[in-house]
Structures are given as C-alpha cells and as structure tokens.
Design a protein around this motif. Sequence first.
Motif, mmCIF file in Angstrom:
data_model
loop_
_atom_site.group_PDB
_atom_site.id
_atom_site.type_symbol
_atom_site.label_atom_id
_atom_site.label_comp_id
_atom_site.label_asym_id
_atom_site.label_seq_id
_atom_site.Cartn_x
_atom_site.Cartn_y
_atom_site.Cartn_z
ATOM 1 N N SER A 98 53.312 47.464 38.537
ATOM 2 C CA SER A 98 53.290 45.938 38.736
ATOM 3 C C SER A 98 54.179 45.335 37.755
ATOM 4 C CB SER A 98 51.794 45.214 38.771
ATOM 5 O OG SER A 98 52.063 43.764 38.989
ATOM 6 N N SER A 99 54.721 44.267 38.564
ATOM 7 C CA SER A 99 55.602 43.281 37.456
ATOM 8 C C SER A 99 54.819 42.145 36.986
ATOM 9 C CB SER A 99 57.009 42.910 38.360
ATOM 10 O OG SER A 99 56.492 42.222 39.486
ATOM 11 N N GLU A 100 53.563 42.248 37.176
ATOM 12 C CA GLU A 100 52.759 41.074 36.753
ATOM 13 C C GLU A 100 51.716 41.650 36.068
ATOM 14 O OE1 GLU A 100 51.904 38.710 40.045
ATOM 15 O OE2 GLU A 100 53.780 37.543 39.983
ATOM 16 N N VAL A 159 51.783 30.540 37.722
ATOM 17 C CA VAL A 159 51.019 31.635 38.416
ATOM 18 C C VAL A 159 50.254 30.773 39.444
ATOM 19 C CG1 VAL A 159 49.097 33.137 38.285
ATOM 20 C CG2 VAL A 159 50.532 32.894 36.310
ATOM 21 N N GLU A 206 50.510 36.402 29.550
ATOM 22 C CA GLU A 206 50.390 38.080 28.780
ATOM 23 C C GLU A 206 51.378 38.140 27.741
ATOM 24 O OE1 GLU A 206 48.976 38.201 33.149
ATOM 25 O OE2 GLU A 206 50.779 37.283 32.197
ATOM 26 N N ARG A 234 46.260 38.821 33.588
ATOM 27 C CA ARG A 234 46.024 39.519 34.847
ATOM 28 C C ARG A 234 45.954 41.114 34.487
ATOM 29 N NH1 ARG A 234 50.992 36.738 37.258
ATOM 30 N NH2 ARG A 234 51.503 36.981 35.159
ATOM 31 N N ALA A 274 51.465 32.219 33.292
ATOM 32 C CA ALA A 274 51.171 33.696 32.680
ATOM 33 C C ALA A 274 51.161 33.622 31.459
ATOM 34 C CB ALA A 274 52.469 34.562 33.391
ATOM 35 N N THR A 290 43.636 42.451 41.620
ATOM 36 C CA THR A 290 43.944 42.180 40.373
ATOM 37 C C THR A 290 42.390 41.319 39.880
ATOM 38 O OG1 THR A 290 46.079 41.682 40.980
ATOM 39 C CG2 THR A 290 45.257 40.669 39.115
#
Length: 242
Positions: free
Chosen positions: A136-138, A5, A20, A72, A18, A80
Amino acid sequence: MALTVHIPEYLEDCELVAGEDLAREPAFWLAHLMLTVGDPSEDPERYGVDASVYEEMVERLSNPEEPWPVLRVPFDGGHTAYVVYANFDDANNVDFFVRHPAWGRLGYLGQCGADEAGPGLSWTELAMLAQATQNSSEGLTDGSQHLLLLLPMLGDAEMPREACRMVAQALTRCGIRPDTADELATVLVGEQEPDSEPRWTVTADSPIAVCSSTYSPRHIPLALGITPSQAQAVADALNGRG
C-alpha cells in the motif's frame, strides 16, 4: 506539507492529515502509549527520549489548532485500521476504528482519552495486524509500529506468555531504551488474573468475535450491518485466514 486524509464516514467538520511521518520519532511512540494507556507524567528521559522533544510531541498530538493526525495500518482484503488524534477545544480523544471502502460505515474499536471505550482487539487480532504486510502507498509498513500503534485497544484475558516479550521487542525497535523496554511492556500489557475479563467469543450471529466487556464497542459485532460476506472477510483478515 502533510497529505490530507479523507474518511467519508468519519466526522465531517474536521481536517485530517497523514501522521505516519511522526512514527519515525521515538518521542511519538512514548507519547502515544503514555497518553493512551500509560502515565503522561512519566520522565521520558528514563526511556531514552529527550524531555523537550517529548513535550513538543505531546503538544503536537493534542493541539486543537492543528489538523488531526491520522495513522493507518492496511491489512488483508483491502481493510485499514485507523488511529485518529481527535482534538476538540474541550476534549482530546484517540479514536481507533477499522474501515473498508465497500462498507459505507466504520467499525469502531474504541477510544482513549476524555471518552474511554474499549477494549477493541483480542491478542490474536492485534498480533495478526502487527504482521500485516499489505502493499500500500498509504500507512505504516513496520510490524513493530503496527503493534504499538494499536496496543491501546488490547484487552484479553487469554494472553500468551510471549506477549510482553513481543511488546518489549517492538518498543526497542521503535527507539525506546532497551534496558527499560521489558518493564514498560509489562506495564502496558498488564497482568491477567485467572477467570478475569474480557473474553472474546464467536456467536451464531456473526463470524466476527465479540467482547464480553459492556464498555467495548465490540460488545456487538464489528461494523454491524455489513453484509455476511463482508463480515466473513474481515473476520478472516483479523484472524489470519485471508
């Protein structure tokens, strides 16, 4: 392999990844909340989390030898919210901030850990971020995860009655044992006394609410120095007017 990131305005000499994937584990949510606003010495088994798994998660979240995990929450208008486990050799902090790619700066909400600062969100703002459903892809997409991730930044003298219930439901959905969720939610949210602090107000200087606590980065408007239109956009996004 975890994805790197890049946050241009954040600390230069750190490696961010990342985080998540961590949100799939109930141990993460218990560790996140205990390390920031709870008691890390609590027995995790009481909340339905295996003690060895919990200890491994705490070690992962505080290990200065590893890249720093970032989680995020994308929300309206391309904004964000970020949560970074900033692990130095001599200190562990959890940084909370908001970013928009057009700002050229970060809007700090606060910190938990060795360097405490906060609160960073009113209940209205936290509830709105919990409902954020941006494509969102993130980042995280689940509302319960949004709520618990950003809960450590909550500080508001004007809490609705349903706040504890909402937090308890989020805890259960994220894997905390249902029969302990209500009690844990009460501890995490706290009990507000009449005429207590902090309070949130909008002034003539900015459409973004400021916090009455002098310990809060939001004692001044969030992301001070952004344009008036950018300030209005983030204020609208945080209050559901986007």
